[in-house]
Write a protein that holds these residues in place. Structure first.
Motif, PDB file in Angstrom:
ATOM      1  N   ALA A  94      11.779  46.271  31.829  1.00  0.00           N
ATOM      2  CA  ALA A  94      12.794  45.218  31.952  1.00  0.00           C
ATOM      3  C   ALA A  94      14.059  45.570  31.177  1.00  0.00           C
ATOM      4  O   ALA A  94      15.172  45.449  31.706  1.00  0.00           O
ATOM      5  N   SER A  95      13.903  46.038  29.945  1.00  0.00           N
ATOM      6  CA  SER A  95      15.086  46.346  29.143  1.00  0.00           C
ATOM      7  C   SER A  95      15.807  47.598  29.654  1.00  0.00           C
ATOM      8  O   SER A  95      17.033  47.648  29.638  1.00  0.00           O
ATOM      9  N   SER A  96      15.060  48.586  30.128  1.00  0.00           N
ATOM     10  CA  SER A  96      15.702  49.796  30.674  1.00  0.00           C
ATOM     11  C   SER A  96      16.517  49.459  31.911  1.00  0.00           C
ATOM     12  O   SER A  96      17.673  49.884  32.037  1.00  0.00           O
ATOM     13  N   LEU A  97      15.942  48.705  32.829  1.00  0.00           N
ATOM     14  CA  LEU A  97      16.686  48.353  34.043  1.00  0.00           C
ATOM     15  C   LEU A  97      17.907  47.502  33.716  1.00  0.00           C
ATOM     16  O   LEU A  97      18.963  47.677  34.322  1.00  0.00           O
ATOM     17  N   ALA A  98      17.774  46.607  32.746  1.00  0.00           N
ATOM     18  CA  ALA A  98      18.928  45.794  32.347  1.00  0.00           C
ATOM     19  C   ALA A  98      20.050  46.681  31.823  1.00  0.00           C
ATOM     20  O   ALA A  98      21.222  46.486  32.151  1.00  0.00           O
ATOM     21  N   SER A  99      19.704  47.694  31.042  1.00  0.00           N
ATOM     22  CA  SER A  99      20.739  48.587  30.506  1.00  0.00           C
ATOM     23  C   SER A  99      21.312  49.512  31.583  1.00  0.00           C
ATOM     24  O   SER A  99      22.396  50.055  31.407  1.00  0.00           O
ATOM     25  N   TRP A 100      20.614  49.672  32.712  1.00  0.00           N
ATOM     26  CA  TRP A 100      21.088  50.513  33.809  1.00  0.00           C
ATOM     27  C   TRP A 100      21.834  49.710  34.874  1.00  0.00           C
ATOM     28  O   TRP A 100      22.155  50.215  35.942  1.00  0.00           O
ATOM     29  N   GLY A 101      22.090  48.441  34.619  1.00  0.00           N
ATOM     30  CA  GLY A 101      22.882  47.643  35.550  1.00  0.00           C
ATOM     31  C   GLY A 101      22.094  46.715  36.445  1.00  0.00           C
ATOM     32  O   GLY A 101      22.650  46.106  37.361  1.00  0.00           O
ATOM     33  N   TYR A 102      20.809  46.574  36.220  1.00  0.00           N
ATOM     34  CA  TYR A 102      19.962  45.666  36.999  1.00  0.00           C
ATOM     35  C   TYR A 102      19.414  44.623  36.035  1.00  0.00           C
ATOM     36  O   TYR A 102      18.362  44.804  35.424  1.00  0.00           O
TER      37      TYR A 102
END
Length: 152
Positions: A31-39
């Motif tokens: 969740a945190s990785s995707l949030a930092s990648w723009g999702y």
């Protein structure tokens, strides 16, 4: 001379304990990785990736666990990609695809039916030690929407 500018590969690789706590952490890292990648949190790609990672990590903990061995989570989003690749590797190799995938009436194996429904494609790859279960989630880059047939 014209220097080329390249966009770096977005990737997370993390080993986690083959415990329920490790599976929960895999979902949170996703969740945190995707949030930092723009999702962002709450977007279709983020929620779909969390569901897939949760299922695959739980399978690694329950069915792929070897005492004293971890499982590995790998998320890969190449530049200008239209799909996120999710991989979960465990140390137990004798479990083959036929053993992992059950019928809807079976007590086990229904989670991979979910994986099949949510991903563009998925599969199992053998490793020197263990196996990797992978899935690709279609994306519309930068929109926070999941791609696929009928998606605007």
């Amino acid at each position: 001379m014209n220097p080329q500018i390249s966009t770096p590969l977005k990737e997370l690789v993390q080993r986690l304990s083959a415990t329920p706590r490790g599976a929960r952490l895999a979902r949170r890292l996703t969740a945190s990785s995707l949030a930092s990648w723009g999702y962002p949190y709450g977007s279709d790609p983020n929620e779909t990736a969390q569901l897939l990672v949760s299922e695959l990590a739980t399978n690694a903990v329950i069915h792929g666990r070897v005492p004293g061995r971890d499982f590995e989570l790998r998320l890969t989003l190449p530049p200008e990609a239209d799909a996120l690749r999710v991989e979960v590797s465990d140390a137990r190799g004798e479990r083959r695809l036929q053993m992992l995938r059950g019928a809807p009436q079976d007590e086990h194996g229904r989670g991979l039916i979910l994986v099949e429904a949510l991903s563009r494609k998925w599969g199992v790859a053998e490793r020197v030690v263990g196996k990797t279960v992978w899935a690709e989630i279609p994306l519309w880059p930068g929109t926070g929407k999941r791609g696929g047939p009928g998606t605007p």
